[in-house]
Structure formats: structure tokens, C-alpha cells
Design a protein around this motif. Structure first.
Motif, PDB file in Angstrom:
ATOM      1  N   GLY A  61       0.775  -1.306  -0.005  1.00 38.23           N
ATOM      2  CA  GLY A  61       0.255   0.016  -0.049  1.00 38.23           C
ATOM      3  C   GLY A  61       0.634   1.360  -0.074  1.00 38.23           C
ATOM      4  O   GLY A  61       0.686   2.230  -0.679  1.00 38.23           O
ATOM      5  N   LEU A  62       1.857   1.427   0.757  1.00 36.70           N
ATOM      6  CA  LEU A  62       2.970   2.543   1.037  1.00 36.70           C
ATOM      7  C   LEU A  62       3.629   2.703  -0.418  1.00 36.70           C
ATOM      8  O   LEU A  62       3.758   3.664  -0.869  1.00 36.70           O
ATOM      9  CB  LEU A  62       3.800   2.272   2.137  1.00 36.70           C
ATOM     10  N   GLY A  63       3.857   1.446  -1.010  1.00 39.09           N
ATOM     11  CA  GLY A  63       4.761   1.521  -2.438  1.00 39.09           C
ATOM     12  C   GLY A  63       3.844   2.297  -3.395  1.00 39.09           C
ATOM     13  O   GLY A  63       4.265   2.888  -4.079  1.00 39.09           O
ATOM     14  N   LEU A 116      16.129   6.044  -5.452  1.00 41.77           N
ATOM     15  CA  LEU A 116      14.901   6.820  -5.091  1.00 41.77           C
ATOM     16  C   LEU A 116      13.876   5.867  -4.396  1.00 41.77           C
ATOM     17  O   LEU A 116      13.220   6.510  -3.724  1.00 41.77           O
ATOM     18  CB  LEU A 116      14.503   7.571  -6.220  1.00 41.77           C
ATOM     19  N   THR A 117      13.441   4.833  -5.314  1.00 44.30           N
ATOM     20  CA  THR A 117      12.665   3.742  -4.526  1.00 44.30           C
ATOM     21  C   THR A 117      12.837   3.409  -3.269  1.00 44.30           C
ATOM     22  O   THR A 117      11.885   3.540  -2.464  1.00 44.30           O
ATOM     23  CB  THR A 117      12.365   2.875  -5.600  1.00 44.30           C
ATOM     24  N   ILE A 122      11.291   3.049   1.908  1.00 41.74           N
ATOM     25  CA  ILE A 122      11.663   2.633   3.278  1.00 41.74           C
ATOM     26  C   ILE A 122      11.195   3.766   4.353  1.00 41.74           C
ATOM     27  O   ILE A 122      10.798   3.484   5.460  1.00 41.74           O
ATOM     28  CB  ILE A 122      13.258   2.242   3.418  1.00 41.74           C
ATOM     29  N   PHE A 123      11.555   5.040   3.978  1.00 42.00           N
ATOM     30  CA  PHE A 123      11.177   6.199   4.739  1.00 42.00           C
ATOM     31  C   PHE A 123       9.514   6.168   4.914  1.00 42.00           C
ATOM     32  O   PHE A 123       9.178   5.937   6.252  1.00 42.00           O
ATOM     33  CB  PHE A 123      11.440   7.465   4.131  1.00 42.00           C
ATOM     34  N   LEU A 124       8.843   5.787   4.109  1.00 40.51           N
ATOM     35  CA  LEU A 124       7.297   5.938   4.297  1.00 40.51           C
ATOM     36  C   LEU A 124       7.125   4.704   5.192  1.00 40.51           C
ATOM     37  O   LEU A 124       6.108   4.639   6.162  1.00 40.51           O
ATOM     38  CB  LEU A 124       6.845   5.610   3.009  1.00 40.51           C
ATOM     39  N   LEU A 258      17.365   8.538   8.793  1.00 45.00           N
ATOM     40  CA  LEU A 258      18.571   7.856   8.779  1.00 45.00           C
ATOM     41  C   LEU A 258      18.731   6.616   8.291  1.00 45.00           C
ATOM     42  O   LEU A 258      19.741   6.097   7.358  1.00 45.00           O
ATOM     43  CB  LEU A 258      19.090   7.982  10.181  1.00 45.00           C
ATOM     44  N   GLN A 259      17.865   5.445   8.495  1.00 38.02           N
ATOM     45  CA  GLN A 259      17.806   4.358   8.358  1.00 38.02           C
ATOM     46  C   GLN A 259      17.462   4.147   6.828  1.00 38.02           C
ATOM     47  O   GLN A 259      17.960   3.286   6.121  1.00 38.02           O
ATOM     48  CB  GLN A 259      16.884   3.494   9.119  1.00 38.02           C
ATOM     49  N   ALA A 260      16.573   4.873   6.427  1.00 36.19           N
ATOM     50  CA  ALA A 260      16.323   4.922   4.744  1.00 36.19           C
ATOM     51  C   ALA A 260      17.383   5.228   3.973  1.00 36.19           C
ATOM     52  O   ALA A 260      17.816   4.860   3.012  1.00 36.19           O
ATOM     53  CB  ALA A 260      15.218   6.054   4.627  1.00 36.19           C
TER      54      ALA A 260
END
Length: 278
Positions: A61-63, A116-117, A122-124, A258-260
Motif C-alpha cells: 500500500g505504501l509503495g 530513489l525507490t 523505506i522512509f514511508l 537515517l535508516q532509509a
């Protein structure tokens, strides 16, 4: 933050929030069914083909949300004075593009879109950790869904899936750039030459496999720890929840970003190494 309520113990509350909505083949009842710890149907009772439905739902869903948002901004983009959303998206794209150019010095049209993806997706997924932990599970329970983990990156299956996708790209581009012989030679003759071939193979294979595993476990470990802290805060009295959750959420914004970023940068680095010809 909602409290855990008076009907469950702290350990039951924590266990509930750490249980995925799992669907799979339950060997004891010889049926395909959802996890139900209250009736003794535990996640570990399912076989290999068990699916974490909530992880799949939220990650996909977030993707799709990411694709929809960037496509919408791209369709409405103007060469004149950009709007706030166009300016925001362009800033993200320029940030990622600058990192790709500074690390990856080869011609490959896949790397920048991939970076970018990875960063935005991952941020989302990480961002869902800032949603109060009882809100969505509460609404899910009202609809008859007993479990709902909304942060896909707290599931090692999701982080390992992304990391091994990067791993397959590393192997693919290593073979594409150097050929099968060149790739095998790199594994066999580096770093100590042909006389230490078994030792070289051991070192290189361990190093190769360590890349996706470290990528996955770093992201999972940081996000899981953050989620656990939010759960523990939710067990405190109401006034203490607000006192502690807001500062932790503000700090956690740095962690999720930071993790993303780390996952994205290491992906670029590993793919650049795959293109290097030793």
C-alpha cells in the motif's frame, strides 16, 4: 497514545502488539487459517508458506502511495514557479541524484530510480512507527481483525526481502560487467592470489552474503527497538505517555530518515562495487 487497558497484562499487551496478522497452513487443525493466540493458534505453528498479511498490506500500500504521489507531481510539474509539493519532490530527487553521482561512477540508468525507490519507500514504511500504536490496531479489532502491525520494517521478512533483492542485483551486475569467469575469479583469487583459493573463497563468499544480511538486520533492529520503546511508553500512565512519547517521536524522526538513507547509500555502494573490475 492509548493505554493498554485493564483487561490484559503488560506481557499480553506487548505480545499482542508484536504479533503479525499471519495466515497460513495450520498443521494441528489441517486448515488454512489466521493466527489466534487466544485459541492457541500461534505464529510458530504455521509452516513455511505462512504470510504476514499486515506486512504485505502496508508495504504494498505504501509503495503504491509512493508511485501515485510522485506520478501526480510529475504530471502536474511546471517549468515556472513550482508549488510546495513539486518543490518537495524535486528536493528529494536532487538529494538522491547527488548521492548517486558521488558514489556510482558508471553509466547505468537503473541505479538512480532504484535508489530513489529504496529511500522513499523505506522512509514511508518507517514513518508508520510515528502513528500511535493503539489507533489502527483498535480500529482493526472493531472490524474483527485481531492483529495489525503497521510498520513493515519491524518484520525481518520484509527487510530481508528488500535486502536479498539488492543482493540479486549485485550478483547480476557483477556477472554482467565481468562475465561468469570474471565473477568467479574475483571470488576465488581475491585477496590473496590463486595459492590461497579455498581461503579466498571462504572470505569472499562470507563477505558477499554479509551484505544483504547486514542491510536487513540493521534496518530491522533499529525499527524494532523503536517500536518496542513506543509499546513500553504506552504501558505507562496517561500523563507519562505524553511526557515521553513526544520527545521520543521527535528523535525517532531522525532514526527513520537515517535508516532509509543508510539502506540507500549502501545499496549504491554495493552496486558500484559490482561494476568495479579488479
Amino acid at each position: 497514545m492509548a493505554s493498554s487497558g485493564d483487561t490484559v497484562t503488560s506481557s499480553e499487551y506487548i505480545s499482542h502488539h508484536l504479533t503479525n496478522l499471519t495466515f497460513g497452513y495450520h498443521e494441528q487443525t489441517d486448515m488454512w487459517r489466521f493466527v489466534d493466540t487466544a485459541n492457541g493458534i500461534m505464529p510458530e505453528d504455521f509452516g513455511f508458506w505462512a504470510i504476514h498479511v499486515d506486512t504485505m498490506l502496508w508495504s504494498i500500500g505504501l509503495g503504491l502511495f509512493f508511485i501515485w504521489l510522485f506520478k501526480k507531481v510529475a504530471s502536474a510539474a511546471t517549468a515556472g514557479v513550482p508549488g510546495r509539493m513539486q518543490n518537495f519532490v524535486e528536493t528529494i530527487i536532487e538529494f538522491v541524484d547527488d548521492n548517486v553521482k558521488s558514489i556510482f561512477h558508471y553509466k547505468n540508468p537503473v541505479i538512480a530510480p532504484l535508489a530513489l525507490t529504496i529511500f522513499v519507500w523505506i522512509f514511508l514504511m518507517n514513518l508508520m512507527d510515528l502513528v500511535p500504536i493503539d489507533w489502527i490496531p483498535f480500529f482493526a479489532q472493531q472490524m474483527g481483525v485481531g492483529y495489525m502491525k503497521i510498520v513493515p520494517t519491524t518484520d525481518p521478512n520484509a527487510t530481508l526481502g528488500m535486502a536479498f533483492s539488492v543482493f540479486f542485483l549485485i550478483v547480476y551486475y557483477s556477472i554482467k560487467q565481468k562475465g561468469v569467469g570474471g565473477f568467479l575469479a574475483e571470488l576465488s583469487f581475491m585477496p590473496l592470489g590463486k595459492w590461497f583459493l579455498p581461503f579466498n573463497l571462504f572470505l569472499e563468499i562470507v563477505g558477499l552474503l554479509a551484505k544483504p544480511i547486514s542491510l536487513a538486520l540493521r534496518l530491522f533492529g533499529n525499527m524494532y527497538a523503536g517500536e518496542m520503546i513506543f509499546i513500553l511508553i504506552a504501558l505507562l500512565p496517561f500523563w507519562a505517555q505524553w511526557l515521553l512519547s513526544v520527545p521520543w517521536a521527535i528523535f525517532h524522526i531522525l532514526v527513520i530518515t537515517l535508516q532509509a538513507f543508510i539502506f540507500m547509500v549502501l545499496t549504491i555502494v554495493y552496486l558500484a562495487m559490482a561494476h568495479d573490475d579488479h
